[in-house]
Every structure is written in C-alpha cells, then in structure tokens.
Design a protein around this motif. Structure first.
Motif, PDB file in Angstrom:
ATOM      1  N   ASN A  76      22.062   7.717 -29.326  1.00  0.00           N
ATOM      2  CA  ASN A  76      22.366   6.332 -29.688  1.00  0.00           C
ATOM      3  C   ASN A  76      22.541   6.243 -31.202  1.00  0.00           C
ATOM      4  O   ASN A  76      21.663   6.700 -31.950  1.00  0.00           O
ATOM      5  CB  ASN A  76      21.260   5.390 -29.210  1.00  0.00           C
ATOM      6  N   PRO A  77      23.655   5.660 -31.685  1.00  0.00           N
ATOM      7  CA  PRO A  77      23.893   5.625 -33.141  1.00  0.00           C
ATOM      8  C   PRO A  77      22.841   4.811 -33.900  1.00  0.00           C
ATOM      9  O   PRO A  77      22.695   4.992 -35.107  1.00  0.00           O
ATOM     10  CB  PRO A  77      25.284   4.992 -33.269  1.00  0.00           C
ATOM     11  N   GLY A  78      22.080   3.965 -33.201  1.00  0.00           N
ATOM     12  CA  GLY A  78      20.984   3.242 -33.859  1.00  0.00           C
ATOM     13  C   GLY A  78      19.667   4.012 -33.829  1.00  0.00           C
ATOM     14  O   GLY A  78      18.665   3.549 -34.381  1.00  0.00           O
ATOM     15  N   LEU A  79      19.676   5.186 -33.170  1.00  0.00           N
ATOM     16  CA  LEU A  79      18.428   5.954 -32.982  1.00  0.00           C
ATOM     17  C   LEU A  79      18.668   7.426 -33.308  1.00  0.00           C
ATOM     18  O   LEU A  79      18.222   8.321 -32.589  1.00  0.00           O
ATOM     19  CB  LEU A  79      17.942   5.818 -31.522  1.00  0.00           C
ATOM     20  N   ARG A  80      19.383   7.679 -34.399  1.00  0.00           N
ATOM     21  CA  ARG A  80      19.752   9.055 -34.749  1.00  0.00           C
ATOM     22  C   ARG A  80      18.531   9.972 -34.856  1.00  0.00           C
ATOM     23  O   ARG A  80      17.493   9.562 -35.395  1.00  0.00           O
ATOM     24  CB  ARG A  80      20.473   9.077 -36.095  1.00  0.00           C
ATOM     25  N   GLY A  81      18.706  11.186 -34.343  1.00  0.00           N
ATOM     26  CA  GLY A  81      17.652  12.187 -34.501  1.00  0.00           C
ATOM     27  C   GLY A  81      16.467  12.000 -33.571  1.00  0.00           C
ATOM     28  O   GLY A  81      15.492  12.743 -33.658  1.00  0.00           O
ATOM     29  N   GLN A  82      16.531  11.022 -32.677  1.00  0.00           N
ATOM     30  CA  GLN A  82      15.376  10.748 -31.820  1.00  0.00           C
ATOM     31  C   GLN A  82      15.579  11.225 -30.386  1.00  0.00           C
ATOM     32  O   GLN A  82      14.722  10.994 -29.527  1.00  0.00           O
ATOM     33  CB  GLN A  82      15.070   9.237 -31.810  1.00  0.00           C
ATOM     34  N   ALA A  83      16.701  11.875 -30.100  1.00  0.00           N
ATOM     35  CA  ALA A  83      17.016  12.310 -28.734  1.00  0.00           C
ATOM     36  C   ALA A  83      16.830  11.150 -27.754  1.00  0.00           C
ATOM     37  O   ALA A  83      16.168  11.275 -26.732  1.00  0.00           O
ATOM     38  CB  ALA A  83      16.166  13.512 -28.324  1.00  0.00           C
ATOM     39  N   ALA A  84      17.439  10.020 -28.108  1.00  0.00           N
ATOM     40  CA  ALA A  84      17.264   8.816 -27.286  1.00  0.00           C
ATOM     41  C   ALA A  84      18.585   8.052 -27.173  1.00  0.00           C
ATOM     42  O   ALA A  84      19.302   7.885 -28.165  1.00  0.00           O
ATOM     43  CB  ALA A  84      16.200   7.923 -27.896  1.00  0.00           C
ATOM     44  N   VAL A  85      18.867   7.588 -25.975  1.00  0.00           N
ATOM     45  CA  VAL A  85      20.059   6.753 -25.744  1.00  0.00           C
ATOM     46  C   VAL A  85      19.645   5.293 -25.730  1.00  0.00           C
ATOM     47  O   VAL A  85      20.421   4.402 -26.076  1.00  0.00           O
ATOM     48  CB  VAL A  85      20.799   7.200 -24.460  1.00  0.00           C
ATOM     49  N   THR A  86      18.397   5.045 -25.288  1.00  0.00           N
ATOM     50  CA  THR A  86      17.710   3.764 -25.492  1.00  0.00           C
ATOM     51  C   THR A  86      16.353   4.160 -26.076  1.00  0.00           C
ATOM     52  O   THR A  86      16.041   5.350 -26.166  1.00  0.00           O
ATOM     53  CB  THR A  86      17.495   2.994 -24.176  1.00  0.00           C
ATOM     54  N   ARG A  87      15.524   3.184 -26.398  1.00  0.00           N
ATOM     55  CA  ARG A  87      14.240   3.559 -27.002  1.00  0.00           C
ATOM     56  C   ARG A  87      13.354   4.316 -26.022  1.00  0.00           C
ATOM     57  O   ARG A  87      12.460   5.052 -26.422  1.00  0.00           O
ATOM     58  CB  ARG A  87      13.534   2.304 -27.471  1.00  0.00           C
ATOM     59  N   SER A  88      13.589   4.145 -24.704  1.00  0.00           N
ATOM     60  CA  SER A  88      12.700   4.754 -23.713  1.00  0.00           C
ATOM     61  C   SER A  88      13.319   5.928 -22.967  1.00  0.00           C
ATOM     62  O   SER A  88      12.613   6.619 -22.242  1.00  0.00           O
ATOM     63  CB  SER A  88      12.262   3.692 -22.694  1.00  0.00           C
ATOM     64  N   LEU A  89      14.621   6.126 -23.101  1.00  0.00           N
ATOM     65  CA  LEU A  89      15.292   7.127 -22.259  1.00  0.00           C
ATOM     66  C   LEU A  89      16.198   8.059 -23.043  1.00  0.00           C
ATOM     67  O   LEU A  89      16.775   7.685 -24.072  1.00  0.00           O
ATOM     68  CB  LEU A  89      16.111   6.444 -21.158  1.00  0.00           C
ATOM     69  N   PHE A  90      16.313   9.251 -22.513  1.00  0.00           N
ATOM     70  CA  PHE A  90      17.220  10.293 -23.005  1.00  0.00           C
ATOM     71  C   PHE A  90      18.417  10.357 -22.073  1.00  0.00           C
ATOM     72  O   PHE A  90      18.263  10.235 -20.852  1.00  0.00           O
ATOM     73  CB  PHE A  90      16.471  11.629 -22.963  1.00  0.00           C
ATOM     74  N   ALA A  91      19.602  10.597 -22.640  1.00  0.00           N
ATOM     75  CA  ALA A  91      20.767  10.928 -21.808  1.00  0.00           C
ATOM     76  C   ALA A  91      21.493  12.092 -22.449  1.00  0.00           C
ATOM     77  O   ALA A  91      21.514  12.230 -23.684  1.00  0.00           O
ATOM     78  CB  ALA A  91      21.705   9.728 -21.662  1.00  0.00           C
ATOM     79  N   GLY A  92      22.074  12.947 -21.628  1.00  0.00           N
ATOM     80  CA  GLY A  92      22.842  14.072 -22.139  1.00  0.00           C
ATOM     81  C   GLY A  92      23.848  14.500 -21.102  1.00  0.00           C
ATOM     82  O   GLY A  92      23.777  14.084 -19.941  1.00  0.00           O
ATOM     83  N   LEU A  93      24.818  15.318 -21.534  1.00  0.00           N
ATOM     84  CA  LEU A  93      25.764  15.895 -20.590  1.00  0.00           C
ATOM     85  C   LEU A  93      25.540  17.392 -20.566  1.00  0.00           C
ATOM     86  O   LEU A  93      25.563  18.045 -21.620  1.00  0.00           O
ATOM     87  CB  LEU A  93      27.197  15.539 -20.968  1.00  0.00           C
ATOM     88  N   GLN A  94      25.282  17.913 -19.394  1.00  0.00           N
ATOM     89  CA  GLN A  94      24.958  19.331 -19.235  1.00  0.00           C
ATOM     90  C   GLN A  94      26.121  20.041 -18.560  1.00  0.00           C
ATOM     91  O   GLN A  94      26.705  19.523 -17.602  1.00  0.00           O
ATOM     92  CB  GLN A  94      23.684  19.495 -18.395  1.00  0.00           C
ATOM     93  N   MET A  95      26.429  21.243 -19.063  1.00  0.00           N
ATOM     94  CA  MET A  95      27.497  22.044 -18.451  1.00  0.00           C
ATOM     95  C   MET A  95      26.957  23.411 -18.067  1.00  0.00           C
ATOM     96  O   MET A  95      26.208  24.041 -18.822  1.00  0.00           O
ATOM     97  CB  MET A  95      28.665  22.235 -19.411  1.00  0.00           C
ATOM     98  N   ILE A  96      27.368  23.870 -16.908  1.00  0.00           N
ATOM     99  CA  ILE A  96      27.027  25.222 -16.479  1.00  0.00           C
ATOM    100  C   ILE A  96      28.312  25.873 -15.967  1.00  0.00           C
ATOM    101  O   ILE A  96      29.030  25.314 -15.159  1.00  0.00           O
ATOM    102  CB  ILE A  96      25.830  25.200 -15.500  1.00  0.00           C
ATOM    103  N   LEU A  97      28.615  27.030 -16.570  1.00  0.00           N
ATOM    104  CA  LEU A  97      29.887  27.708 -16.301  1.00  0.00           C
ATOM    105  C   LEU A  97      29.753  28.671 -15.118  1.00  0.00           C
ATOM    106  O   LEU A  97      28.628  29.037 -14.738  1.00  0.00           O
ATOM    107  CB  LEU A  97      30.336  28.466 -17.556  1.00  0.00           C
ATOM    108  N   PRO A  98      30.883  29.084 -14.548  1.00  0.00           N
ATOM    109  CA  PRO A  98      30.833  30.025 -13.423  1.00  0.00           C
ATOM    110  C   PRO A  98      29.966  31.241 -13.745  1.00  0.00           C
ATOM    111  O   PRO A  98      30.069  31.817 -14.833  1.00  0.00           O
ATOM    112  CB  PRO A  98      32.298  30.424 -13.240  1.00  0.00           C
ATOM    113  N   GLY A  99      29.087  31.598 -12.833  1.00  0.00           N
ATOM    114  CA  GLY A  99      28.237  32.774 -12.994  1.00  0.00           C
ATOM    115  C   GLY A  99      26.957  32.510 -13.770  1.00  0.00           C
ATOM    116  O   GLY A  99      26.088  33.380 -13.842  1.00  0.00           O
ATOM    117  N   GLU A 100      26.829  31.336 -14.361  1.00  0.00           N
ATOM    118  CA  GLU A 100      25.647  31.077 -15.194  1.00  0.00           C
ATOM    119  C   GLU A 100      24.459  30.557 -14.385  1.00  0.00           C
ATOM    120  O   GLU A 100      24.603  29.975 -13.315  1.00  0.00           O
ATOM    121  CB  GLU A 100      25.972  30.049 -16.279  1.00  0.00           C
ATOM    122  N   VAL A 101      23.270  30.769 -14.996  1.00  0.00           N
ATOM    123  CA  VAL A 101      22.021  30.259 -14.438  1.00  0.00           C
ATOM    124  C   VAL A 101      21.287  29.519 -15.559  1.00  0.00           C
ATOM    125  O   VAL A 101      21.229  29.996 -16.687  1.00  0.00           O
ATOM    126  CB  VAL A 101      21.156  31.434 -13.917  1.00  0.00           C
TER     127      VAL A 101
END
Ligand code: 1HN
Length: 344
Positions: A76-101
């Motif tokens: 969240n641009p209002g919460l830089r460096g806090q790993a937060a999308v809102t004050r209480s929650l984290f959001a992220g996009l995860q990618m896993i490629l073919p063959g990966e674990v």
C-alpha cells in the motif's frame, strides 16, 4: 486560562522522557479519532500491463526454492515498507514456474490463495493436494503444513492474502520448515470437499481447528450460485449479488482472521455508495468496470487488483457482467464488536 510557555511544556516532556513517561494530551486526538482515519491509500495494480511482466522478470532472478516463496508484495503506497495492503492484512502475487517447488512449512499466520492464472499446479495443505484453476479460493489455516508445486508446463500465479500485520500486532509469530520439501500425499484430491462440502458433515466429526475443514472452494460452484442468484432475484443496491465464503461447520468465515467474498455485478449496474470499517482487497475475475473511491477512479479489467481502505466510501460500476473476489479483516472486527458499515 493557562499560559504556560510552550518551551516550559517541552522542557517538562524532555525531563520525563528518560523515565519512560509521555503526556497523553499531546496525542489524544490522534489516538481517539471521531471516525476512522486510515493512513492506507486507495491503490490499483494493473495485472497484464504492469504486474505480470514484472512477475515474469522475477522468475529469471530467483527460483521458488531459493526465495522460499516468490512473491511480489502489493505494498500500500500509504504503508511503505510495512508489508501491508491494509493496516491489518498482507497481499502479494506469487508465481511458481514449471518444475518448481515452494517447500513445505507452517506458520501461525493464516493465508488465502485466489488463483489468477495457470492451470493445474497444486497447493498441498495437511497432506491433501488441491489443483489450482483461475477463480479457485484455497485456504491455508494457521499452523497447517503447506507447500506448492508446478508439474504443468505453464506458470501459475495466485493472489496471497495473509493476516501478517494482525499476527505482528500480537507478537504471536511462530514458523517452522518441514523435514521434507513436499508433503507426502495423505488423502486424495477432493477428499475434504467430499466430506465437508456437500451440506453434510461426517457424523461423529468434531472440529480440531477454528478454520474451515474445506481447503479448496472451486470457482465453478461459486460462480453457478451467483448466476442463480442473479436469475432469481434483484441485486442488493450496495453489493450486487454477493456471497461470503464460509466454514461449512459453523457458518463463520473460513479462517478466523480473514473474511472472503465473491460478488456478481450485472452489466450496466452501479452500486450505491458504501463504506465499512474493514479495508478490502478486490481481485477482478470477470468483466470490466470502474470503482470510484473518494476522488480516485480505478478502471479495472480481469486479473487487476485494487484496495479500498477502511471507511472509504466507494461505488462500483460494471460495463458488462463482472465478478469480483474480495477479502478483509471483517471477522476480526465483528468478533471484537468493532465492525460498522454505512450504506448510501
Ligand atoms: C507464505 O508462507 C506464503 O506459503 C505466501 O505460500 C506468502 C507472505 C509472507 C509470509 C509468508 C506461502 C507469504 C508467506
């Protein structure tokens, strides 16, 4: 009337600070506001134009194994460096490629996955694999073992939602890696949905956890329910046709700290202004449209993500039929008697 010079007050504050004392009266109105005043800002992530190319680029920089989880944080641009999308929650996009674990681990933080693209990679939760398809909703409750693997030939991407800031608030984080990279399969795919997802429960079953015994909520079923609702009744003025995901054993949210929702906005429909105390992350599944949050307008399309902070009045308008997934801390606020909404 008191006309103590400001410098005298400051001298007093400076004198008491070494004793771990501070004046409440300098902070009271920032601590107890008349209405929510979140530092979080409305924000929108363009998936195809911005996020996806960067995610793919990250695939060349680090493996899923080395990263442990290859996730781009939706900061969240209002919460830089806090790993937060809102004050209480984290959001992220995860990618896993073919063959990966992404190796097995567990932690006290609860996680949800909402599948964005790819077909048939798996997430395993407590020995049961769920194959992922776009629109599926999968949970990894607190302290459950989980790992991800991609045995297909295309990249798999999903939205991660976690209660990281909530667990941080309580200083209650525990985590551990598993002995093996991947869990051995203990139950066949679909086992939990068969046992717990047919409006029935195993006769002598008693819950071991406060979270849902169903790990995977396939999109097809939820989408069909929304389609039937739309055929059979009028939309809610503020929400269109909206369902919440539940723990089928209790009717409560799938996990105690995160509520999740799926809504259908009929083509041309505009929602009435609405705000609630739960800041909410939205993921567009189908359709295009726009959301107006205060002075900001987001024009969205499938796979975009946007966040509406707490107590920000907003309206959605769908061009054609649109489906939005969303998640928030609503069950926490409701359990604590804090949740409020304002319709219209
Ligand atoms: C995590 O364990 C996962 O298991 C995803 O896939 C995102 C973000 C922060 C901390 C742990 C996962 C995470 C995470």
């Amino acid at each position: 009337m008191n006309d103590t010079p400001a410098a005298d007050r400051q001298a007093f504050y400076d004198a008491i600070a070494p004793h771990n004392l501070a004046p409440l009266w300098e902070n009271l109105h920032h601590l107890v506001t008349r209405a929510p005043n979140s530092p979080a800002l409305p924000a929108h992530w363009d998936y195809d134009g911005v996020v996806r190319p960067r995610l793919m680029e990250s695939g060349g920089l680090i493996t899923a194994r080395e990263a442990e989880r290859r996730v781009l944080i939706l900061e969240n641009p209002g919460l830089r460096g806090q790993a937060a999308v809102t004050r209480s929650l984290f959001a992220g996009l995860q990618m896993i490629l073919p063959g990966e674990v992404a190796p097995a681990h567990r932690h006290t933080q609860s996680a949800l996955r909402f599948i964005i693209e790819g077909h048939g990679a798996y997430t395993a939760v407590e020995g049961e694999r769920a194959l992922m398809e776009p629109g599926d909703f999968i949970i990894t409750p607190s302290w459950t073992w989980h790992d991800h693997g991609n045995e297909t030939d295309t990249a798999m991407v999903w939205l991660d939602g976690l209660d990281i800031p909530i667990v941080r608030l309580f200083d209650a984080s525990f985590a551990e890696p598993a002995n093996a990279e991947s869990q051995s399969v203990a139950r066949p795919e679909g086992d939990s949905l068969a046992r717990f997802g047919a409006n029935m429960l195993p006769v002598d079953w008693r819950p071991e956890r406060p979270s849902s015994p169903v790990f995977a909520y396939p999109y097809g079923r939820s989408r069909e329910a929304l389609a039937a609702m739309a055929r059979n009744g009028a939309p809610d003025p503020c929400h269109g046709h909206k369902l919440r995901y539940v723990n089928p054993a209790t009717g409560a949210s799938p996990m105690p700290t995160i509520g999740a929702f799926l809504q259908l906005l009929p083509g041309g429909f505009a929602t009435a202004p609405y705000r609630a105390t739960d800041g909410t992350v939205f993921a567009v599944v189908e359709g295009t449209g726009e959301t107006i949050v205060g002075e900001t307008t987001f024009r969205w399309k499938p796979r975009d993500i946007f966040v509406v902070p707490a107590w920000h009045r907003h309206t959605h308008r769908a061009a054609g039929d649109a489906v939005l997934f969303s998640f928030s801390d609503r069950p926490v606020q409701q359990a604590l008697g804090l949740w409020r909404e304002d319709r219209g």
